[in-house]
Motif scaffolding. Structure first.
Motif, mmCIF file in Angstrom:
data_model
loop_
_atom_site.group_PDB
_atom_site.id
_atom_site.type_symbol
_atom_site.label_atom_id
_atom_site.label_comp_id
_atom_site.label_asym_id
_atom_site.label_seq_id
_atom_site.Cartn_x
_atom_site.Cartn_y
_atom_site.Cartn_z
ATOM 1 N N VAL A 19 0.849 -1.192 0.000
ATOM 2 C CA VAL A 19 0.000 0.000 0.000
ATOM 3 C C VAL A 19 0.889 1.247 0.000
ATOM 4 C CG1 VAL A 19 -1.759 1.314 1.234
ATOM 5 C CG2 VAL A 19 -1.812 -1.199 1.229
ATOM 6 N N ASP A 20 0.744 2.075 -1.038
ATOM 7 C CA ASP A 20 1.520 3.315 -1.161
ATOM 8 C C ASP A 20 0.837 4.406 -0.333
ATOM 9 O OD1 ASP A 20 2.710 5.737 -1.991
ATOM 10 O OD2 ASP A 20 3.252 4.881 -3.928
ATOM 11 N N ALA A 21 1.535 4.860 0.746
ATOM 12 C CA ALA A 21 0.945 5.843 1.647
ATOM 13 C C ALA A 21 1.439 7.263 1.371
ATOM 14 C CB ALA A 21 1.270 5.474 3.091
ATOM 15 N N GLY A 22 2.262 7.464 0.363
ATOM 16 C CA GLY A 22 2.751 8.801 0.035
ATOM 17 C C GLY A 22 4.249 8.786 -0.240
ATOM 18 N N HIS A 23 4.813 9.983 -0.342
ATOM 19 C CA HIS A 23 6.236 10.055 -0.656
ATOM 20 C C HIS A 23 7.009 10.665 0.509
ATOM 21 C CE1 HIS A 23 5.269 14.278 -1.689
ATOM 22 N NE2 HIS A 23 6.542 14.504 -1.415
ATOM 23 N N LEU A 24 8.272 10.313 0.610
ATOM 24 C CA LEU A 24 9.181 10.822 1.626
ATOM 25 C C LEU A 24 10.314 11.563 0.927
ATOM 26 C CD1 LEU A 24 10.265 10.929 4.597
ATOM 27 C CD2 LEU A 24 11.572 8.863 4.026
ATOM 28 N N SER A 25 10.479 12.841 1.247
ATOM 29 C CA SER A 25 11.591 13.614 0.709
ATOM 30 C C SER A 25 12.761 13.507 1.676
ATOM 31 C CB SER A 25 11.190 15.083 0.529
ATOM 32 O OG SER A 25 10.217 15.217 -0.490
ATOM 33 N N LEU A 26 13.847 12.934 1.215
ATOM 34 C CA LEU A 26 15.045 12.777 2.032
ATOM 35 C C LEU A 26 16.048 13.853 1.622
ATOM 36 C CD1 LEU A 26 16.438 11.115 4.224
ATOM 37 C CD2 LEU A 26 17.402 9.678 2.412
ATOM 38 N N ILE A 27 16.218 14.828 2.481
ATOM 39 C CA ILE A 27 17.100 15.954 2.184
ATOM 40 C C ILE A 27 18.549 15.544 2.393
ATOM 41 C CG2 ILE A 27 17.760 18.284 2.923
ATOM 42 C CD1 ILE A 27 14.839 18.696 3.753
ATOM 43 N N GLY A 28 19.381 15.860 1.418
ATOM 44 C CA GLY A 28 20.794 15.546 1.559
ATOM 45 C C GLY A 28 21.510 15.529 0.228
ATOM 46 N N PRO A 29 22.833 15.427 0.256
ATOM 47 C CA PRO A 29 23.619 15.393 -0.980
ATOM 48 C C PRO A 29 23.355 14.105 -1.757
ATOM 49 C CG PRO A 29 24.987 15.905 0.929
ATOM 50 C CD PRO A 29 23.681 15.421 1.460
ATOM 51 N N SER A 30 23.396 14.238 -3.064
ATOM 52 C CA SER A 30 23.236 13.071 -3.931
ATOM 53 C C SER A 30 23.851 13.413 -5.290
ATOM 54 C CB SER A 30 21.751 12.725 -4.105
ATOM 55 O OG SER A 30 21.606 11.638 -4.989
ATOM 56 N N PRO A 31 24.723 12.554 -5.824
ATOM 57 C CA PRO A 31 25.171 11.259 -5.308
ATOM 58 C C PRO A 31 26.162 11.428 -4.162
ATOM 59 C CG PRO A 31 26.391 11.788 -7.277
ATOM 60 C CD PRO A 31 25.378 12.888 -7.105
#
Length: 292
Positions: A19-31
């Motif tokens: 069950v997809d309950a929404g999105h999570l934004s993970l703040i940080g450097p990438s890659p």
């Protein structure tokens, strides 16, 4: 995505969370492999750091292992950068400050002077506590730090003889590096009135910081043998410096390496064998030891 599984059911494998309950934004450097290079004795700048929602006030700390108290010695601010700017993409250690005071060690700005080596760049987000190494747990890549290693070299020259030495090891050192012999790295020994001319040929006098007496123009010739060998006046002319214990101060190729403030990295000691320089004694009452 944030995927949900009800209690009372099997919720261990990824397939159990359907069950997809929404999105999570993970703040940080990438890659997390944004490697950069800096040079010992120079301002260290990291540009174009990218990631998710980075912001002004983010910081990096230079450590041997992220999250552990392993900051390299002699790295400005114990390895911690100034606050990042340009939406968290641009940071630096040290500054380009200049000044006229000849006895101020920070005339050229505080700069990292650690030994050459490979270190980790560890990130901490603004609006969070970013004071200690254990606040910097996110490893975003390697910092290649160019410079001598170790910083405990010991060499000897003799007054009245040519001065040259080799086997100064380091991390990506190269031909063209230079050393200057000083009492304290980054500090001029004295100031001298020198006649100079501008682009229109008009001459005038100005005070310039000058290096240790007896070592010609001050800095060594450009290094040879892959940056490991140094000499003054092609190793032919003799030095006339007073006997004593001096510091070998290093400056990397491709940077300004002209005046004492450019040579901030202390690579070790140079012992000059010869008579001490005796200070003037107009009274004629002081002993030799008192005049040293």
């Amino acid at each position: 995505r944030m995927c949900w599984c009800a209690s009372g059911f099997h919720c261990e494998l990824s397939g159990d969370f359907r069950v997809d309950a929404g999105h999570l934004s993970l703040i940080g450097p990438s890659p997390q492999f944004q490697d950069r290079t800096c040079v010992s004795g120079q301002v260290c700048v990291t540009m174009d750091i990218i990631g998710q929602d980075l912001g002004d006030g983010d910081r990096l700390m230079i450590l041997e292992t992220c999250g552990l108290f392993t900051a390299p010695q002699r790295f400005v601010h114990a390895g911690m950068s100034d606050d990042f700017t340009l939406d968290g993409s641009h940071g630096h250690w040290g500054s380009y400050d200049d000044c006229d005071e000849p006895w101020n060690f920070d005339c050229r700005g505080v700069r990292p002077t650690s030994r050459g080596g490979d270190y980790r760049m560890c990130w901490c987000a603004h609006n969070y506590t970013c004071d200690r190494p254990d606040d910097f747990r996110v490893d975003i890549g390697m910092l290649t730090f160019v410079g001598p290693n170790p910083l405990t070299n010991k060499r000897t020259c003799v007054a009245g003889q040519p001065c040259a030495f080799n086997s100064i090891l380091g991390h990506f050192i190269q031909d063209g590096d230079k050393t200057m012999i000083l009492d304290t790295c980054g500090r001029p020994e004295r100031r001298q009135l020198i006649q100079v001319s501008d682009v229109w040929g008009i001459t005038f006098h100005e005070l310039r910081n000058v290096p240790q007496y007896g070592f010609f123009a001050g800095s060594s010739d450009a290094a040879t043998s892959a940056g490991t060998a140094f000499a003054w006046s092609d190793g032919v002319e003799v030095i006339t410096a007073p006997g004593g214990l001096y510091r070998m101060c290093w400056c990397g190729f491709h940077y300004s390496c002209e005046i004492p403030e450019d040579f901030q990295t202390d690579a070790g000691s140079l012992e000059v064998v010869g008579p001490f320089f005796l200070l003037p004694d107009p009274s004629g009452t002081n002993t030799g030891e008192e005049r040293l």
